[in-house]
Design a protein around this motif. Structure first.
Motif, PDB file in Angstrom:
ATOM      1  N   ARG A 287       0.824  -1.212   0.000  1.00 36.88           N
ATOM      2  CA  ARG A 287       0.000   0.000   0.000  1.00 36.88           C
ATOM      3  C   ARG A 287       0.853   1.255   0.000  1.00 36.88           C
ATOM      4  NH1 ARG A 287      -2.318   3.737   3.443  1.00 36.88           N
ATOM      5  NH2 ARG A 287      -4.419   4.401   2.824  1.00 36.88           N
ATOM      6  N   VAL A 288       1.811   1.306   0.914  1.00 39.39           N
ATOM      7  CA  VAL A 288       2.659   2.493   1.024  1.00 39.39           C
ATOM      8  C   VAL A 288       3.497   2.683  -0.242  1.00 39.39           C
ATOM      9  CG1 VAL A 288       4.614   3.509   2.266  1.00 39.39           C
ATOM     10  CG2 VAL A 288       2.737   2.463   3.538  1.00 39.39           C
ATOM     11  N   SER A 289       4.113   1.615  -0.716  1.00 33.77           N
ATOM     12  CA  SER A 289       4.961   1.700  -1.898  1.00 33.77           C
ATOM     13  C   SER A 289       4.136   2.004  -3.145  1.00 33.77           C
ATOM     14  CB  SER A 289       5.736   0.401  -2.091  1.00 33.77           C
ATOM     15  OG  SER A 289       6.589   0.152  -0.992  1.00 33.77           O
ATOM     16  N   GLY A 290       2.946   1.411  -3.237  1.00 38.25           N
ATOM     17  CA  GLY A 290       2.084   1.656  -4.388  1.00 38.25           C
ATOM     18  C   GLY A 290       1.619   3.101  -4.468  1.00 38.25           C
ATOM     19  N   LEU A 291       1.170   3.652  -3.342  1.00 43.30           N
ATOM     20  CA  LEU A 291       0.726   5.048  -3.325  1.00 43.30           C
ATOM     21  C   LEU A 291       1.886   6.000  -3.583  1.00 43.30           C
ATOM     22  CD1 LEU A 291      -1.801   5.020  -0.336  1.00 43.30           C
ATOM     23  CD2 LEU A 291      -2.326   5.274  -2.765  1.00 43.30           C
ATOM     24  N   SER A 292       3.043   5.685  -3.018  1.00 45.01           N
ATOM     25  CA  SER A 292       4.226   6.517  -3.246  1.00 45.01           C
ATOM     26  C   SER A 292       4.588   6.546  -4.728  1.00 45.01           C
ATOM     27  CB  SER A 292       5.417   5.990  -2.440  1.00 45.01           C
ATOM     28  OG  SER A 292       5.145   5.985  -1.060  1.00 45.01           O
ATOM     29  N   THR A 293       4.548   5.377  -5.358  1.00 43.24           N
ATOM     30  CA  THR A 293       4.885   5.280  -6.779  1.00 43.24           C
ATOM     31  C   THR A 293       3.869   6.021  -7.636  1.00 43.24           C
ATOM     32  OG1 THR A 293       5.880   3.109  -6.362  1.00 43.24           O
ATOM     33  CG2 THR A 293       5.409   3.685  -8.650  1.00 43.24           C
ATOM     34  N   LEU A 294       2.590   5.906  -7.273  1.00 43.62           N
ATOM     35  CA  LEU A 294       1.543   6.605  -8.032  1.00 43.62           C
ATOM     36  C   LEU A 294       1.742   8.116  -7.968  1.00 43.62           C
ATOM     37  CD1 LEU A 294      -1.147   6.674  -9.571  1.00 43.62           C
ATOM     38  CD2 LEU A 294      -2.327   6.597  -7.361  1.00 43.62           C
ATOM     39  N   ILE A 295       1.962   8.644  -6.772  1.00 43.69           N
ATOM     40  CA  ILE A 295       2.160  10.088  -6.618  1.00 43.69           C
ATOM     41  C   ILE A 295       3.421  10.543  -7.345  1.00 43.69           C
ATOM     42  CG2 ILE A 295       2.581  11.938  -4.948  1.00 43.69           C
ATOM     43  CD1 ILE A 295       0.936  10.279  -2.929  1.00 43.69           C
ATOM     44  N   ALA A 296       4.506   9.759  -7.200  1.00 43.27           N
ATOM     45  CA  ALA A 296       5.755  10.109  -7.874  1.00 43.27           C
ATOM     46  C   ALA A 296       5.585  10.099  -9.390  1.00 43.27           C
ATOM     47  CB  ALA A 296       6.861   9.137  -7.457  1.00 43.27           C
TER      48      ALA A 296
END
Length: 234
Positions: free
Chosen positions: A31-40
């Motif tokens: 979840r954390v890595s996925g959201l971070s990647t989406l925002i980035a």
């Protein structure tokens, strides 16, 4: 050797029976890595498109800064973000410290330069005739950017995949900003570090196996899209 064998067998047992604690840790990581990647990606892709196509003073300096940020240690990012969101800091009243949101902020800072740089590289490999043809046919800047995006799509996706692989395996930001709280901010890497410190290796080995499978899958995707990019270029 016996310790490794016993830990490995116990870890496989956890994987087969889908241990609840292990699944919770994996879910937090994804979840954390996925959201971070989406925002980035939402920040880095437009930035890469703009920097690659625009001509402006200081462009070389911007590229140099982006390349320098690729080597920025995660603990430095954690320290800087901590200085802004700690209890007595400027944004301390928001209560972000030791939350998933804080981890996402740190990870976004980590991979935005990576996404931007790889997008610039993907666009730079394109034939200049794509842009010139679009402009000749009357396309405006946005339409031209969309044409460039379409032609460089495999390289751009590869950039996003590489960014996800970078954050799913990082530990410094997760530990400093997330606090490794069980059931809330504990990720695979921080849990592995904790289990190692406790001298209990079963969960750490199980999470390591999961992380390796994820890393393998991410690398397969990355090389697939890289291959598509090269074949398109030819």
């Amino acid at each position: 050797m016996d310790l490794l064998k016993d830990s490995l067998l116990s870890a496989i047992f956890l994987l087969i029976h889908l241990d609840a604690e292990m699944l919770d840790i994996v879910w937090v990581s994804l979840r954390v890595s996925g959201l971070s990647t989406l925002i980035a990606a939402l920040v880095g892709i437009p930035a890469g498109l703009f920097i690659a196509q625009a001509v402006f003073p200081g462009k070389r300096l911007v590229l140099t800064c982006l390349n320098t940020l690729l080597a920025l240690p995660t603990v430095v990012i954690g320290l800087v973000v901590y200085a802004f969101i700690s209890r007595r800091a400027v944004f301390g009243s928001l209560g972000l410290l030791y939350t998933q949101e804080a981890m996402i902020i740190g990870q976004v800072i980590l991979i935005v330069p990576l996404v931007t740089t790889l997008v610039i590289a993907a666009i730079s490999r394109l034939d200049e005739r794509y842009r010139l043809s679009a402009m000749t046919l009357g396309a405006d800047r946005i339409q031209t950017a969309l044409v460039i995006f379409k032609e460089a799509r495999f390289g751009i996706v590869a950039a996003v995949v590489a960014a996800f692989g970078r954050v799913i395996a990082e530990v410094g930001i997760g530990m400093m900003l997330g606090g490794n709280a069980k059931g809330f901010t504990r990720t695979m890497t921080t849990a592995m570090a904790l289990e190692y410190d406790k001298g209990e290796y079963v969960l750490a080995v199980a999470l390591g196996i999961v992380l390796m499978f994820i890393a393998f899958g991410v690398n397969l995707l990355f090389h697939f899209f890289q291959g598509r990019t090269r074949s398109d270029a030819l």
